[in-house]
Design a protein around this motif. Structure first.
Motif, PDB file in Angstrom:
ATOM      1  N   PRO A 283      -6.512  81.369  99.658  1.00 17.23           N
ATOM      2  CA  PRO A 283      -7.097  82.592 100.216  1.00 17.23           C
ATOM      3  C   PRO A 283      -6.701  83.847  99.452  1.00 17.23           C
ATOM      4  O   PRO A 283      -7.370  84.867  99.549  1.00 17.23           O
ATOM      5  CB  PRO A 283      -6.534  82.617 101.647  1.00 17.23           C
ATOM      6  N   LEU A 284      -5.610  83.763  98.701  1.00 13.77           N
ATOM      7  CA  LEU A 284      -5.192  84.880  97.864  1.00 13.77           C
ATOM      8  C   LEU A 284      -6.314  85.304  96.924  1.00 13.77           C
ATOM      9  O   LEU A 284      -6.412  86.455  96.516  1.00 13.77           O
ATOM     10  CB  LEU A 284      -3.958  84.472  97.048  1.00 13.77           C
ATOM     11  N   CYS A 285      -7.199  84.352  96.581  1.00 10.74           N
ATOM     12  CA  CYS A 285      -8.339  84.650  95.700  1.00 10.74           C
ATOM     13  C   CYS A 285      -9.599  84.981  96.492  1.00 10.74           C
ATOM     14  O   CYS A 285     -10.630  85.326  95.907  1.00 10.74           O
ATOM     15  CB  CYS A 285      -8.590  83.484  94.758  1.00 10.74           C
ATOM     16  N   GLY A 286      -9.557  84.814  97.787  1.00  7.48           N
ATOM     17  CA  GLY A 286     -10.546  85.334  98.705  1.00  7.48           C
ATOM     18  C   GLY A 286     -11.998  84.996  98.467  1.00  7.48           C
ATOM     19  O   GLY A 286     -12.855  85.828  98.684  1.00  7.48           O
ATOM     20  N   ASN A 287     -12.324  83.766  98.062  1.00  8.92           N
ATOM     21  CA  ASN A 287     -13.731  83.481  97.807  1.00  8.92           C
ATOM     22  C   ASN A 287     -14.148  82.085  98.241  1.00  8.92           C
ATOM     23  O   ASN A 287     -15.086  81.515  97.701  1.00  8.92           O
ATOM     24  CB  ASN A 287     -14.033  83.674  96.316  1.00  8.92           C
ATOM     25  N   GLY A 288     -13.485  81.539  99.234  1.00  6.81           N
ATOM     26  CA  GLY A 288     -13.803  80.202  99.709  1.00  6.81           C
ATOM     27  C   GLY A 288     -15.181  80.087 100.328  1.00  6.81           C
ATOM     28  O   GLY A 288     -15.854  79.060 100.178  1.00  6.81           O
ATOM     29  N   MET A 289     -15.629  81.125 101.044  1.00  4.81           N
ATOM     30  CA  MET A 289     -16.951  81.084 101.665  1.00  4.81           C
ATOM     31  C   MET A 289     -18.043  80.988 100.605  1.00  4.81           C
ATOM     32  O   MET A 289     -19.008  80.236 100.742  1.00  4.81           O
ATOM     33  CB  MET A 289     -17.169  82.315 102.542  1.00  4.81           C
ATOM     34  N   SER A 290     -17.883  81.744  99.544  1.00 10.59           N
ATOM     35  CA  SER A 290     -18.850  81.706  98.448  1.00 10.59           C
ATOM     36  C   SER A 290     -18.876  80.332  97.797  1.00 10.59           C
ATOM     37  O   SER A 290     -19.951  79.786  97.500  1.00 10.59           O
ATOM     38  CB  SER A 290     -18.500  82.772  97.410  1.00 10.59           C
ATOM     39  N   MET A 291     -17.702  79.736  97.575  1.00  8.15           N
ATOM     40  CA  MET A 291     -17.640  78.418  96.972  1.00  8.15           C
ATOM     41  C   MET A 291     -18.323  77.374  97.838  1.00  8.15           C
ATOM     42  O   MET A 291     -18.988  76.460  97.333  1.00  8.15           O
ATOM     43  CB  MET A 291     -16.184  78.025  96.708  1.00  8.15           C
ATOM     44  N   ALA A 292     -18.200  77.494  99.151  1.00  8.99           N
ATOM     45  CA  ALA A 292     -18.863  76.551 100.049  1.00  8.99           C
ATOM     46  C   ALA A 292     -20.378  76.623  99.892  1.00  8.99           C
ATOM     47  O   ALA A 292     -21.065  75.595  99.811  1.00  8.99           O
ATOM     48  CB  ALA A 292     -18.465  76.849 101.495  1.00  8.99           C
ATOM     49  N   ILE A 293     -20.908  77.834  99.843  1.00  6.19           N
ATOM     50  CA  ILE A 293     -22.348  78.021  99.702  1.00  6.19           C
ATOM     51  C   ILE A 293     -22.821  77.539  98.329  1.00  6.19           C
ATOM     52  O   ILE A 293     -23.867  76.875  98.211  1.00  6.19           O
ATOM     53  CB  ILE A 293     -22.724  79.492  99.939  1.00  6.19           C
ATOM     54  N   CYS A 294     -22.047  77.834  97.291  1.00  8.49           N
ATOM     55  CA  CYS A 294     -22.395  77.376  95.935  1.00  8.49           C
ATOM     56  C   CYS A 294     -22.431  75.856  95.854  1.00  8.49           C
ATOM     57  O   CYS A 294     -23.322  75.272  95.235  1.00  8.49           O
ATOM     58  CB  CYS A 294     -21.395  77.908  94.911  1.00  8.49           C
ATOM     59  N   SER A 295     -21.436  75.206  96.474  1.00  5.95           N
ATOM     60  CA  SER A 295     -21.387  73.746  96.414  1.00  5.95           C
ATOM     61  C   SER A 295     -22.580  73.129  97.129  1.00  5.95           C
ATOM     62  O   SER A 295     -23.096  72.084  96.716  1.00  5.95           O
ATOM     63  CB  SER A 295     -20.075  73.223  97.009  1.00  5.95           C
ATOM     64  N   ALA A 296     -23.040  73.782  98.204  1.00  5.92           N
ATOM     65  CA  ALA A 296     -24.227  73.299  98.919  1.00  5.92           C
ATOM     66  C   ALA A 296     -25.462  73.348  98.026  1.00  5.92           C
ATOM     67  O   ALA A 296     -26.286  72.433  98.038  1.00  5.92           O
ATOM     68  CB  ALA A 296     -24.455  74.141 100.173  1.00  5.92           C
ATOM     69  N   GLN A 297     -25.564  74.406  97.243  1.00  2.72           N
ATOM     70  CA  GLN A 297     -26.704  74.532  96.342  1.00  2.72           C
ATOM     71  C   GLN A 297     -26.697  73.446  95.277  1.00  2.72           C
ATOM     72  O   GLN A 297     -27.730  72.829  94.980  1.00  2.72           O
ATOM     73  CB  GLN A 297     -26.711  75.917  95.696  1.00  2.72           C
ATOM     74  N   ILE A 298     -25.518  73.192  94.707  1.00  2.00           N
ATOM     75  CA  ILE A 298     -25.397  72.157  93.680  1.00  2.00           C
ATOM     76  C   ILE A 298     -25.770  70.789  94.259  1.00  2.00           C
ATOM     77  O   ILE A 298     -26.581  70.046  93.689  1.00  2.00           O
ATOM     78  CB  ILE A 298     -23.971  72.120  93.109  1.00  2.00           C
ATOM     79  N   ALA A 299     -25.181  70.454  95.399  1.00  5.23           N
ATOM     80  CA  ALA A 299     -25.432  69.151  96.010  1.00  5.23           C
ATOM     81  C   ALA A 299     -26.904  68.985  96.397  1.00  5.23           C
ATOM     82  O   ALA A 299     -27.511  67.942  96.123  1.00  5.23           O
ATOM     83  CB  ALA A 299     -24.540  68.977  97.241  1.00  5.23           C
TER      84      ALA A 299
END
Length: 378
Positions: A283-299
């Motif tokens: 969370p120190l890098c604060g972008n987990g929500m974005s990564m979740a959405i990006c991974s959905a697009q890839i999959a």
């Protein structure tokens, strides 16, 4: 005995990754079932800041976050345990929106485009003859050609699947609250305290989201959350000012324990893992929500190619997902681990802050390393 219903794709977990995938796949006329244990809307322990990299994809999904009240964010603040502050502009920018709001909007859209959502929890998954059989707590049985795992940070399902990370106990605890008070709409702040760090940003309805993570062994020395905050978190002057001059929105803060940052596999037992189920960035890098959405697009994009026979077989699908997942996230996760390790050492973090003041371009560079690029829509 209940009939086994068949779907093209079954998605376990109806969070950001699961619902984004459901919308994307349903828009391509695949039959999709989402199994989610909670009802909507629901608050979740989450930083609630998202990089602008996902805006084109959300537009493709017909989700307008700003019509939902999301706050535009273009400034970043970072403080050390000794309350030394650095500020910079966010190279790409982002927005603040609650999971309560965004998950609800995604769920409504998923239903609108033809996905089905079942409130239940998965108890078992079997794979044989190139097909999945999924059984739920309420004794439902489903068959599907593809299963996406999007059920979050950890689950009893991880034990059933014999995933390695779940065997190791994690010491981390996260606390999240919404408060009312004075905080700039366009800022996301990350304030460090001894043994942890706290993200602060505005979301819809002028609520301020505070979400911090700490070591449970440190936390358990105090009688409750309030006692911990006053004796530990308040030592950061910025956090003391926010917490002392705001009014809670929730009756009680939300908590989650056993948060693991250990490596996970993006494909396990032929299940395509997305979001926090595939990996959790610090969370120190604060972008987990974005990564979740990006991974959905890839999959989703690769699964559609699989059903359109543009991919030769399941093995090719899994290998391509792993390749694209690594390209998108492996470097981010590595940077996140390095940054977290550095800031977990108070003396070293103070030295680093002095260095960042002398070389201000370094901080935006680190941010770019964890925030990706604007997603392209094929």
């Amino acid at each position: 005995m209940k009939e086994e219903l068949k779907f093209d794709v079954l998605i376990i977990g109806g969070g950001l990754a699961g619902l984004s995938s459901a919308i994307h796949l349903s828009k391509s006329n695949l039959s999709v079932l989402v199994i989610e244990k909670n009802s909507y809307p629901k608050h979740k322990v989450c930083g609630e800041y998202i990089s602008n990299e996902v805006l084109p994809y959300l537009k493709f999904l017909d989700i307008d976050v700003f019509s939902l009240g999301a706050k535009k964010i273009d400034r970043f603040q970072l403080s050390t345990t000794q309350s030394k502050l650095l500020s910079t502009t966010l190279p790409l920018g982002g927005f603040g929106i609650s999971r309560f709001c965004l998950d609800h909007a995604l769920a409504k859209k998923a239903l609108e485009v033809g996905s089905e959502i079942l409130e239940d929890s998965v108890e078992d998954i079997q794979f044989s003859n190139d097909e999945f059989l999924v059984e739920t707590k309420k004794s439902n049985k489903f068959k599907a050609k593809i299963v996406i795992g999007a059920y979050g940070k950890r689950s009893n399902l991880d034990i059933k699947l014999n995933r390695q990370f779940i065997k190791r106990k994690s010491p981390y605890l996260a606390v999240k609250m919404h408060v009312k008070g004075d905080f700039a709409d366009d800022v996301v702040a990350l304030h460090n305290f001894e043994g942890g760090y706290c993200g602060v940003s505005k979301v819809e309805n002028d609520n301020i989201n505070l979400c911090y993570i700490t070591n449970f062994n440190v936390f358990k020395k105090f009688k409750d959350i309030q006692d911990f905050q006053k004796n530990v978190v308040y030592k950061n002057n910025f956090l003391k000012d926010i917490l002392s001059n705001t009014v809670p929105v929730f009756e009680e803060p939300l908590t989650i324990s056993q948060i693991s940052f250990d490596a996970k596999k993006p494909v396990e037992n032929h299940i395509i893992m997305c979001g926090d189920t595939a990996a959790l960035i610090h969370p120190l890098c604060g972008n987990g929500m974005s990564m979740a959405i990006c991974s959905a697009q890839i999959a989703s994009r690769l699964i559609i190619k699989y059903f359109n026979s543009e991919t030769s077989d399941r093995e090719a699908l899994e290998k391509q997902y792993l390749r694209e997942w690594n390209v998108a996230f492996k470097s981010r996760l590595k940077t996140g681990r390095i940054v977290a390790n550095l800031f977990n050492q108070p003396r070293l973090s103070e030295v680093l802050m002095r260095g960042l003041k002398w070389f201000p371009s370094v901080l935006p560079f680190i941010i770019r390393r964890t925030h990706g690029k604007v997603m392209s829509i094929e």
